[in-house]
Design an enzyme around this catalytic site. Structure first.
Site, PDB file in Angstrom:
ATOM      1  N   ALA A   1       2.349  -6.376   2.872  1.00 34.85           N
ATOM      2  CA  ALA A   1       1.485  -7.520   2.617  1.00 34.85           C
ATOM      3  C   ALA A   1       0.648  -7.582   1.424  1.00 34.85           C
ATOM      4  CB  ALA A   1       1.007  -8.044   4.044  1.00 34.85           C
TER       5      ALA A   1
ATOM      6  N   SER B   1       2.519   0.643  -6.249  1.00 38.69           N
ATOM      7  CA  SER B   1       3.411  -0.100  -7.665  1.00 38.69           C
ATOM      8  C   SER B   1       3.124   0.740  -9.103  1.00 38.69           C
ATOM      9  CB  SER B   1       2.611  -1.581  -7.960  1.00 38.69           C
ATOM     10  OG  SER B   1       3.012  -2.221  -9.135  1.00 38.69           O
TER      11      SER B   1
ATOM     12  N   TYR C   1      -5.022  -6.305  -9.686  1.00 39.88           N
ATOM     13  CA  TYR C   1      -3.975  -5.918  -8.752  1.00 39.88           C
ATOM     14  C   TYR C   1      -3.747  -4.367  -8.825  1.00 39.88           C
ATOM     15  CZ  TYR C   1       0.923  -5.570  -7.348  1.00 39.88           C
ATOM     16  OH  TYR C   1       1.885  -5.095  -6.692  1.00 39.88           O
TER      17      TYR C   1
HETATM   18  N1  LIG Z   1       8.651  -7.062  -6.219  1.00 32.42           N
HETATM   19  C1  LIG Z   1       8.072  -5.996  -7.154  1.00 32.42           C
HETATM   20  O1  LIG Z   1       8.866  -5.807  -8.162  1.00 32.42           O
HETATM   21  C2  LIG Z   1       7.286  -5.214  -6.739  1.00 32.42           C
HETATM   22  C3  LIG Z   1       6.741  -4.357  -7.617  1.00 32.42           C
HETATM   23  C4  LIG Z   1       5.601  -3.353  -7.166  1.00 32.42           C
HETATM   24  C5  LIG Z   1       5.034  -3.518  -5.962  1.00 32.42           C
HETATM   25  N2  LIG Z   1       5.305  -4.628  -5.339  1.00 32.42           N
HETATM   26  C6  LIG Z   1       4.796  -4.568  -3.752  1.00 32.42           C
HETATM   27  O2  LIG Z   1       5.494  -4.818  -2.891  1.00 32.42           O
HETATM   28  C7  LIG Z   1       5.040  -5.524  -1.779  1.00 32.42           C
HETATM   29  C8  LIG Z   1       6.078  -6.923  -1.397  1.00 32.42           C
HETATM   30  O3  LIG Z   1       6.350  -7.563  -2.540  1.00 32.42           O
HETATM   31  P1  LIG Z   1       7.281  -8.804  -2.757  1.00 32.42           P
HETATM   32  O4  LIG Z   1       7.911  -8.637  -4.138  1.00 32.42           O
HETATM   33  O5  LIG Z   1       8.420  -8.685  -1.569  1.00 32.42           O
HETATM   34  O6  LIG Z   1       6.427  -9.883  -2.556  1.00 32.42           O
HETATM   35  P2  LIG Z   1       6.398 -11.232  -1.683  1.00 32.42           P
HETATM   36  O7  LIG Z   1       5.523 -12.189  -1.851  1.00 32.42           O
HETATM   37  O8  LIG Z   1       7.831 -11.555  -1.367  1.00 32.42           O
HETATM   38  O9  LIG Z   1       6.016 -10.578  -0.265  1.00 32.42           O
HETATM   39  C9  LIG Z   1       4.595 -10.285   0.239  1.00 32.42           C
HETATM   40  C10 LIG Z   1       4.518 -10.930   1.706  1.00 32.42           C
HETATM   41  O10 LIG Z   1       3.301 -10.730   2.139  1.00 32.42           O
HETATM   42  C11 LIG Z   1       2.934 -11.756   2.905  1.00 32.42           C
HETATM   43  N3  LIG Z   1       1.354 -11.630   2.814  1.00 32.42           N
HETATM   44  C12 LIG Z   1       0.677 -12.026   1.684  1.00 32.42           C
HETATM   45  N4  LIG Z   1      -0.799 -11.656   2.208  1.00 32.42           N
HETATM   46  C13 LIG Z   1      -0.832 -11.535   3.667  1.00 32.42           C
HETATM   47  C14 LIG Z   1      -1.837 -11.390   4.478  1.00 32.42           C
HETATM   48  N5  LIG Z   1      -3.091 -11.254   3.961  1.00 32.42           N
HETATM   49  N6  LIG Z   1      -1.301 -11.378   5.790  1.00 32.42           N
HETATM   50  C15 LIG Z   1      -0.212 -11.434   6.178  1.00 32.42           C
HETATM   51  N7  LIG Z   1       0.913 -11.641   5.292  1.00 32.42           N
HETATM   52  C16 LIG Z   1       0.480 -11.617   3.982  1.00 32.42           C
HETATM   53  C17 LIG Z   1       3.238 -13.130   2.020  1.00 32.42           C
HETATM   54  O11 LIG Z   1       3.483 -14.070   2.921  1.00 32.42           O
HETATM   55  C18 LIG Z   1       4.951 -12.308   2.019  1.00 32.42           C
HETATM   56  O12 LIG Z   1       5.743 -12.691   2.910  1.00 32.42           O
HETATM   57  C19 LIG Z   1       3.698  -6.069  -2.240  1.00 32.42           C
HETATM   58  O13 LIG Z   1       2.745  -5.112  -1.769  1.00 32.42           O
HETATM   59  C20 LIG Z   1       3.699  -5.997  -3.717  1.00 32.42           C
HETATM   60  O14 LIG Z   1       2.586  -5.725  -4.296  1.00 32.42           O
HETATM   61  C21 LIG Z   1       6.245  -5.316  -5.510  1.00 32.42           C
END
Ligand SMILES: NC(=O)c1ccc[n+]([C@@H]2O[C@H](COP(=O)([O-])OP(=O)(O)OC[C@H]3O[C@@H](n4cnc5c(N)ncnc54)[C@H](O)[C@@H]3O)[C@@H](O)[C@H]2O)c1
Length: 326
Positions: free
Chosen positions: A87, A130, A154
């Site tokens: 999250a 990340s 971030y």
């Molecule tokens: N997608 C990428 O390429 C990438 C790269 C590096 C890091 N990340 C990290 O991976 C993780 C998942 O990313 P993603 O791409 O699946 O994004 P996403 O937005 O699809 O998933 C994030 C989830 O967290 C939930 N969320 C946010 N804040 C919250 C809170 N305070 N309480 C409860 N739920 C909460 C959102 O509703 C969502 O379902 C994140 O931590 C992101 O920073 C993603």
């Protein structure tokens, strides 16, 4: 609450309704793990968990992870062996516009998870870090020891969370894996989101017969990793026997340019309009590439899905769900 048995492993997934989270949940359930998702649905979608919802080993709670009292009560009842903390506020741009919210969702939330974990029977914490913590670093491929120079609140928050988790691993003898994801792509990535991955945006435009837009000359490169591989790494890390804190790149070690992706997509959309090139955006990182060796040495993880295979699967799933054609 999924029924507890003495032999079943229990994993709490924060952000489990999101892109990476929902794939991670599917793989945990396939391994007969009891899964509890907590998500406030800020950017996640409950439809991502349609398959999971049919499993008796699955439960969902719509809560904000920064609500420490509620989170503690849920953890006490569920008694997870591991927590996968995904999250987050995921928009780099939003973190610049609203650093206080970034601090709450990306740093305070991590501390809340640590506090709740050390009071329960949690052995492993897996954290979604990340490649953003490295910033624009020319020492490619990036090793985990490379200089950290985040370029946004971030990236700074991910680095701060790693520091909190390092201290927690030392203080409370928790096993922590910080997975530093590079560019993740695959089904359920929302192309309508302003901070979505370039792959889903290109795919969306091709599917709609609209010209893709490239900022700069398209020679910029990224290390693209399929979401199924990322989910597999998350699941592996919940079973890690490595003591203390370990940070690992979750990447392929392969460099792909935006032009390469467009060429690959044109194989599926031969009649798509010509690419439109616009001026490069200031602050965009030109090249990013990770070294995948630590993940292999520590957790026996190697990304197995090639870009060609991953893109073909992605296309198949989007034509099935037509999610990209809204
Ligand atoms: N997608 C990428 O390429 C990438 C790269 C590096 C890091 N990340 C990290 O991976 C993780 C998942 O990313 P993603 O791409 O699946 O994004 P996403 O937005 O699809 O998933 C994030 C989830 O967290 C939930 N969320 C946010 N804040 C919250 C809170 N305070 N309480 C409860 N739920 C909460 C959102 O509703 C969502 O379902 C994140 O931590 C992101 O920073 C993603």
């Amino acid at each position: 609450m999924p029924k507890k048995t003495s032999s079943s492993r229990r994993v709490l997934v924060t952000g489990g309704a999101g892109f990476i989270g929902s794939h991670t949940v599917d793989q945990l359930l396939a391994e007969n793990v009891d899964v509890l998702v907590v998500d406030n649905l800020a950017t996640g979608r409950i439809e991502n968990l349609d398959a999971a919802c049919t499993s008796p080993s699955f439960r969902f709670e719509q809560i904000d992870v920064t609500h420490s009292g509620t989170l503690s009560r849920i953890l006490e009842a569920f008694q997870p062996h591991a927590i996968i903390h995904l999250a987050a506020l995921v928009s780099v741009q939003e973190s610049i516009e609203n650093p206080a919210l970034n601090f709450k969702r990306n740093v305070l939330a991590t501390q809340t998870i640590i506090d709740a974990a050390q009071r329960g029977m949690v052995e492993n914490i897996v954290f979604a870090s990340s490649a953003a913590i490295y910033g624009d670093n020319p020492e490619l491929p990036l090793q985990e020891s490379a200089k950290k120079q985040p370029l946004s609140p971030y990236g700074g928050a991910k680095l701060a969370s790693e520091a909190l988790l390092l201290a927690a691993a030392n203080t409370y003898k928790l096993k922590v894996t910080a997975n530093r994801y590079f560019n993740v792509y695959g089904p359920r990535q929302d192309p309508k989101s302003p901070y979505s991955g370039v792959m889903s945006i290109f795919l969306d435009r091709f599917a709609q017969g609209v010209a893709p837009i490239v900022f700069g000359d398209g020679q910029q490169t990224r290390d693209f990793i399929n979401v199924q591989d990322v989910a597999r790494m998350n699941v592996l890390a919940t079973k890690s026997n490595q003591s203390g804190f370990n940070a690992v790149n979750v990447c392929t070690g392969k460099s792909t340019s935006l032009l390469d992706i467009l060429d690959e997509l044109r194989l599926h959309f031969p009649d798509a309009p010509e690419t439109v090139f616009k001026e490069a955006r200031t602050g965009d990182i030109i090249h990013s590439l990770g070294c995948p060796n630590s993940a292999r040495e520590l957790l026996d993880f190697t990304a197995s899905i090639s870009l060609r295979e991953g893109l073909a699967q992605y296309l198949q799933s989007t034509t099935r769900s037509s999610a990209l054609l809204r």
